[in-house]
Design a protein around this motif. Structure first.
Motif, PDB file in Angstrom:
ATOM      1  N   THR A  87     -11.230 -11.955   6.894  1.00 32.43           N
ATOM      2  CA  THR A  87     -11.238 -13.208   7.652  1.00 32.43           C
ATOM      3  C   THR A  87     -12.657 -13.677   7.965  1.00 32.43           C
ATOM      4  O   THR A  87     -12.832 -14.784   8.486  1.00 32.43           O
ATOM      5  CB  THR A  87     -10.453 -13.045   8.962  1.00 32.43           C
ATOM      6  N   ALA A  88     -13.660 -12.842   7.686  1.00 33.08           N
ATOM      7  CA  ALA A  88     -15.058 -13.231   7.866  1.00 33.08           C
ATOM      8  C   ALA A  88     -15.907 -12.397   6.921  1.00 33.08           C
ATOM      9  O   ALA A  88     -15.677 -11.187   6.775  1.00 33.08           O
ATOM     10  CB  ALA A  88     -15.510 -13.018   9.311  1.00 33.08           C
ATOM     11  N   TYR A  89     -16.877 -13.044   6.278  1.00 32.58           N
ATOM     12  CA  TYR A  89     -17.758 -12.320   5.357  1.00 32.58           C
ATOM     13  C   TYR A  89     -19.046 -13.093   5.171  1.00 32.58           C
ATOM     14  O   TYR A  89     -19.048 -14.206   4.650  1.00 32.58           O
ATOM     15  CB  TYR A  89     -17.068 -12.100   4.011  1.00 32.58           C
ATOM     16  N   SER A 102      -7.070   4.092   6.003  1.00 33.31           N
ATOM     17  CA  SER A 102      -5.686   4.546   6.050  1.00 33.31           C
ATOM     18  C   SER A 102      -4.988   3.813   7.186  1.00 33.31           C
ATOM     19  O   SER A 102      -5.627   3.365   8.139  1.00 33.31           O
ATOM     20  CB  SER A 102      -5.612   6.061   6.263  1.00 33.31           C
ATOM     21  N   ALA A 103      -3.675   3.683   7.088  1.00 34.33           N
ATOM     22  CA  ALA A 103      -2.920   2.884   8.052  1.00 34.33           C
ATOM     23  C   ALA A 103      -1.626   3.600   8.427  1.00 34.33           C
ATOM     24  O   ALA A 103      -1.225   4.574   7.801  1.00 34.33           O
ATOM     25  CB  ALA A 103      -2.624   1.494   7.478  1.00 34.33           C
ATOM     26  N   GLY A 104      -0.967   3.091   9.463  1.00 38.12           N
ATOM     27  CA  GLY A 104       0.203   3.759   9.996  1.00 38.12           C
ATOM     28  C   GLY A 104       1.495   3.496   9.267  1.00 38.12           C
ATOM     29  O   GLY A 104       2.514   4.110   9.588  1.00 38.12           O
ATOM     30  N   ASN A 105       1.495   2.614   8.276  1.00 41.02           N
ATOM     31  CA  ASN A 105       2.754   2.240   7.645  1.00 41.02           C
ATOM     32  C   ASN A 105       3.209   3.186   6.551  1.00 41.02           C
ATOM     33  O   ASN A 105       4.379   3.188   6.180  1.00 41.02           O
ATOM     34  CB  ASN A 105       2.662   0.813   7.088  1.00 41.02           C
ATOM     35  N   GLU A 106       2.293   4.031   6.023  1.00 36.30           N
ATOM     36  CA  GLU A 106       2.703   4.943   4.961  1.00 36.30           C
ATOM     37  C   GLU A 106       1.630   6.002   4.724  1.00 36.30           C
ATOM     38  O   GLU A 106       0.492   5.878   5.183  1.00 36.30           O
ATOM     39  CB  GLU A 106       2.969   4.183   3.660  1.00 36.30           C
ATOM     40  N   ALA A 107       2.019   7.054   3.996  1.00 39.41           N
ATOM     41  CA  ALA A 107       1.077   8.115   3.638  1.00 39.41           C
ATOM     42  C   ALA A 107       0.291   7.659   2.422  1.00 39.41           C
ATOM     43  O   ALA A 107       0.580   8.039   1.281  1.00 39.41           O
ATOM     44  CB  ALA A 107       1.827   9.416   3.366  1.00 39.41           C
ATOM     45  N   ALA A 108      -0.713   6.841   2.675  1.00 43.40           N
ATOM     46  CA  ALA A 108      -1.509   6.254   1.602  1.00 43.40           C
ATOM     47  C   ALA A 108      -2.896   5.919   2.136  1.00 43.40           C
ATOM     48  O   ALA A 108      -3.099   5.756   3.341  1.00 43.40           O
ATOM     49  CB  ALA A 108      -0.843   5.002   1.044  1.00 43.40           C
ATOM     50  N   ALA A 109      -3.869   5.834   1.230  1.00 43.07           N
ATOM     51  CA  ALA A 109      -5.208   5.373   1.550  1.00 43.07           C
ATOM     52  C   ALA A 109      -5.579   4.289   0.551  1.00 43.07           C
ATOM     53  O   ALA A 109      -5.114   4.296  -0.593  1.00 43.07           O
ATOM     54  CB  ALA A 109      -6.216   6.516   1.491  1.00 43.07           C
ATOM     55  N   TYR A 110      -6.396   3.350   0.994  1.00 36.78           N
ATOM     56  CA  TYR A 110      -6.690   2.159   0.199  1.00 36.78           C
ATOM     57  C   TYR A 110      -8.199   1.969   0.101  1.00 36.78           C
ATOM     58  O   TYR A 110      -8.930   2.211   1.067  1.00 36.78           O
ATOM     59  CB  TYR A 110      -6.069   0.916   0.842  1.00 36.78           C
ATOM     60  N   LEU A 111      -8.637   1.508  -1.044  1.00 40.25           N
ATOM     61  CA  LEU A 111     -10.038   1.183  -1.267  1.00 40.25           C
ATOM     62  C   LEU A 111     -10.111  -0.300  -1.619  1.00 40.25           C
ATOM     63  O   LEU A 111      -9.508  -0.744  -2.595  1.00 40.25           O
ATOM     64  CB  LEU A 111     -10.609   2.042  -2.400  1.00 40.25           C
ATOM     65  N   THR A 112     -10.832  -1.066  -0.794  1.00 42.66           N
ATOM     66  CA  THR A 112     -10.939  -2.503  -1.022  1.00 42.66           C
ATOM     67  C   THR A 112     -12.380  -2.882  -1.358  1.00 42.66           C
ATOM     68  O   THR A 112     -13.324  -2.188  -0.987  1.00 42.66           O
ATOM     69  CB  THR A 112     -10.502  -3.308   0.214  1.00 42.66           C
ATOM     70  N   ASP A 113     -12.526  -4.018  -2.050  1.00 42.17           N
ATOM     71  CA  ASP A 113     -13.868  -4.569  -2.240  1.00 42.17           C
ATOM     72  C   ASP A 113     -14.204  -5.454  -1.048  1.00 42.17           C
ATOM     73  O   ASP A 113     -13.419  -5.584  -0.097  1.00 42.17           O
ATOM     74  CB  ASP A 113     -13.974  -5.310  -3.574  1.00 42.17           C
ATOM     75  N   MET A 114     -15.360  -6.075  -1.062  1.00 38.45           N
ATOM     76  CA  MET A 114     -15.805  -6.869   0.084  1.00 38.45           C
ATOM     77  C   MET A 114     -14.958  -8.108   0.299  1.00 38.45           C
ATOM     78  O   MET A 114     -14.970  -8.697   1.387  1.00 38.45           O
ATOM     79  CB  MET A 114     -17.280  -7.247  -0.076  1.00 38.45           C
ATOM     80  N   GLU A 115     -14.205  -8.512  -0.723  1.00 35.72           N
ATOM     81  CA  GLU A 115     -13.309  -9.669  -0.590  1.00 35.72           C
ATOM     82  C   GLU A 115     -11.930  -9.260  -0.098  1.00 35.72           C
ATOM     83  O   GLU A 115     -11.064 -10.110   0.100  1.00 35.72           O
ATOM     84  CB  GLU A 115     -13.187 -10.394  -1.935  1.00 35.72           C
ATOM     85  N   GLY A 116     -11.720  -7.958   0.087  1.00 34.82           N
ATOM     86  CA  GLY A 116     -10.440  -7.492   0.591  1.00 34.82           C
ATOM     87  C   GLY A 116      -9.421  -7.148  -0.472  1.00 34.82           C
ATOM     88  O   GLY A 116      -8.272  -6.815  -0.142  1.00 34.82           O
ATOM     89  N   ARG A 117      -9.817  -7.210  -1.747  1.00 32.82           N
ATOM     90  CA  ARG A 117      -8.885  -6.857  -2.816  1.00 32.82           C
ATOM     91  C   ARG A 117      -8.770  -5.336  -2.915  1.00 32.82           C
ATOM     92  O   ARG A 117      -9.785  -4.636  -2.975  1.00 32.82           O
ATOM     93  CB  ARG A 117      -9.359  -7.432  -4.149  1.00 32.82           C
ATOM     94  N   ILE A 118      -7.547  -4.820  -2.926  1.00 38.62           N
ATOM     95  CA  ILE A 118      -7.338  -3.385  -3.078  1.00 38.62           C
ATOM     96  C   ILE A 118      -7.567  -3.019  -4.535  1.00 38.62           C
ATOM     97  O   ILE A 118      -6.860  -3.482  -5.431  1.00 38.62           O
ATOM     98  CB  ILE A 118      -5.922  -2.981  -2.632  1.00 38.62           C
ATOM     99  N   ILE A 119      -8.567  -2.159  -4.761  1.00 41.57           N
ATOM    100  CA  ILE A 119      -8.914  -1.797  -6.138  1.00 41.57           C
ATOM    101  C   ILE A 119      -8.438  -0.394  -6.506  1.00 41.57           C
ATOM    102  O   ILE A 119      -8.451  -0.037  -7.683  1.00 41.57           O
ATOM    103  CB  ILE A 119     -10.428  -1.922  -6.377  1.00 41.57           C
ATOM    104  N   HIS A 120      -8.050   0.379  -5.494  1.00 37.73           N
ATOM    105  CA  HIS A 120      -7.510   1.713  -5.795  1.00 37.73           C
ATOM    106  C   HIS A 120      -6.696   2.191  -4.601  1.00 37.73           C
ATOM    107  O   HIS A 120      -6.982   1.844  -3.451  1.00 37.73           O
ATOM    108  CB  HIS A 120      -8.633   2.716  -6.089  1.00 37.73           C
ATOM    109  N   GLU A 121      -5.665   3.013  -4.878  1.00 33.95           N
ATOM    110  CA  GLU A 121      -4.831   3.598  -3.838  1.00 33.95           C
ATOM    111  C   GLU A 121      -4.606   5.086  -4.121  1.00 33.95           C
ATOM    112  O   GLU A 121      -4.561   5.498  -5.277  1.00 33.95           O
ATOM    113  CB  GLU A 121      -3.459   2.909  -3.767  1.00 33.95           C
TER     114      GLU A 121
END
Length: 448
Positions: A87-89, A102-121
């Motif tokens: 929402t700001a960059y 990592s977040a509370g919704n599932e057993a997963a971790a996420y890697l995002t770029d500076m634009e917020g796109r998930i590039i790996h899980e």
């Protein structure tokens, strides 16, 4: 007229007998109540049995009633805005790289770029990890289990702490997995909150158990209580050391900080939430610190402390203006950066990020948010000082990460894009967040 047979006299059917029985029953109940109160207040036998039965009953009730829907647990919170993703960059002020969370919704971790796109899980449900080596006989369903703290290796391997909401103790284990989410090894003890890797590759984490034995020197603590341990693992996941932090605290001068805990805290007296290996000691470090020691955070007494794991004793401790803090980290200048969950009294939110001088607890820098966007996270949360001097803040309860400059300018902000519940008003908490340099990621991920 039939003659009456000999035998016991038939009781009268009048109301006096019934009233007497009711009165007798009420008197017994009253005496039992008074006796029970006397036993509990004066802690007389069988106080321990009554207290344990009461606690177990309420725990079962609470788990059944309040933890039957993941959206109503503390893994989710009410969304504070409609924003999703980045929402700001400000590319000129932000530290470029990738963001791991990592977040509370599932057993997963996420890697995002500076634009917020998930590039790996990384995605690995605990039901696929659990086996008979676990200390947990019956873990909670996958919908109630998520990754807590995660650590990324330079080759894409990931360490992940599994946490099951609604359990006491609540930790489920620690797993090292490949970049493709295949298990390398697992340590299925009651691991909770934190996992860190030292310069030599050793792994530092926390476990806990229910302790039924009294703690010498701490008679005010009530059994059963949660007892925390510092665990040091080899790079291959083998236990090298396991130190009772409660016993170490009882043998230290800092045990006095446990004298005035609340009734709740006396059953979780330390609530250790961070274990940071000290790889290098700067000139500003207090006397007694050395490389190989471990910086620890104790939420209930709002205490920071340094432990010598070789001797199993505390060499330093400090309380200050913070309260219920998380994630202290030692900075290059010798200061400590931490997320102060409850100590902010000067702004609309309860939370702030502090940089403190460990010599006296003086605040060298702080960030409280703004009037319309204050920091507010009762649980979890962390802060990372970036190479360009900015600070990445994970405001867990807000489902938000933000990068701020030394002048309190927001250079980057990200909100979890996941929503659920009525009108999509629930947002998953963010359990951990950290910025990873781009070169490290590209080495194993390849060009994107």
């Amino acid at each position: 007229m039939r003659p009456r047979l000999s035998g016991p006299a038939e009781p009268e059917r009048g109301g006096g007998g019934v009233a007497g029985a009711v009165l007798f029953t009420l008197c017994c109940c009253f005496l039992a109540f008074v006796g029970g109160a006397y036993v509990v207040l004066d802690r007389l036998p069988p106080y321990g049995l009554l207290k344990n039965a009461y606690s177990a009953g309420w725990a079962l009730y609470d788990k059944t009633v309040h933890y039957d829907n993941p959206l109503q647990t503390d893994l989710w919170a009410d969304a504070r805005s409609d924003g999703r993703g980045v929402t700001a960059y400000d590319a000129g002020k932000a530290f470029a790289g990738y963001t791991l969370y990592s977040a509370g919704n599932e057993a997963a971790a996420y890697l995002t770029d500076m634009e917020g796109r998930i590039i790996h899980e990384w995605r690995l449900p605990f039901s696929q990890v659990w086996d008979s080596s676990s200390v947990v006989e019956k873990p909670r369903p996958d919908a109630f289990v998520s990754f807590d703290k995660v650590h990324l290796y330079p080759n894409g391997d990931l360490l992940a702490v599994y946490s099951g909401v609604g359990d006491t103790p609540w930790g489920l284990g620690l797993v090292k997995m490949t970049k493709d989410s295949h298990v390398i090894w697992k340590y299925l003890d009651r691991v909770h909150h934190d996992v860190e890797v030292g310069a030599d590759g050793r792994i530092y984490t926390l476990t806990h158990r229910l302790r039924s034995e009294p703690v010498p020197g701490l008679p005010q603590l009530e059994t059963p209580m949660l007892e925390d341990f510092l665990v040091v693992l080899s790079p291959d996941g083998e236990v090298e050391k396991k130190i009772s932090l409660l016993d170490a605290m009882a043998a230290s001068p800092y045990r006095k900080f446990l004298a005035a805990l609340s009734d709740y805290a006396r059953q979780d007296p330390l609530h250790t939430n961070a274990a940071k290996p000290i790889d290098r000691v700067g000139t500003a470090a207090p006397a007694g610190w050395k490389a190989g020691d471990v910086l620890l955070s104790f939420r209930e007494p709002s205490l920071l402390a340094v432990l010598d794991p070789n001797e199993g004793r505390f060499v330093w401790g400090l309380r200050g203006s913070w309260m219920g803090q998380h994630d202290p980290s030692l900075l290059a200048n010798g200061h400590i950066l931490l997320f102060d969950n409850l100590g902010n009294v000067g702004n609309a939110g309860s939370s702030r990020v502090l940089e403190i001088d460990p010599a006296d607890g003086a605040v060298a820098w702080q960030y409280q948010g703004t009037g319309d966007r204050p920091l507010e996270s009762v649980l979890r949360s962390n802060a990372q000082r970036l190479p360009n001097g900015n600070t990445l803040i994970t405001e867990s309860d807000g489902g938000r990460m933000l990068e701020v400059t030394a002048k309190d300018e927001v250079a980057w902000e990200y909100l979890s894009p996941v929503r659920a519940g009525l009108s999509d008003r629930r947002i998953p908490i963010l359990a951990s967040g950290q910025r990873v340099p781009g070169d490290e990621v590209k080495a194993w991920l390849g060009p994107q």
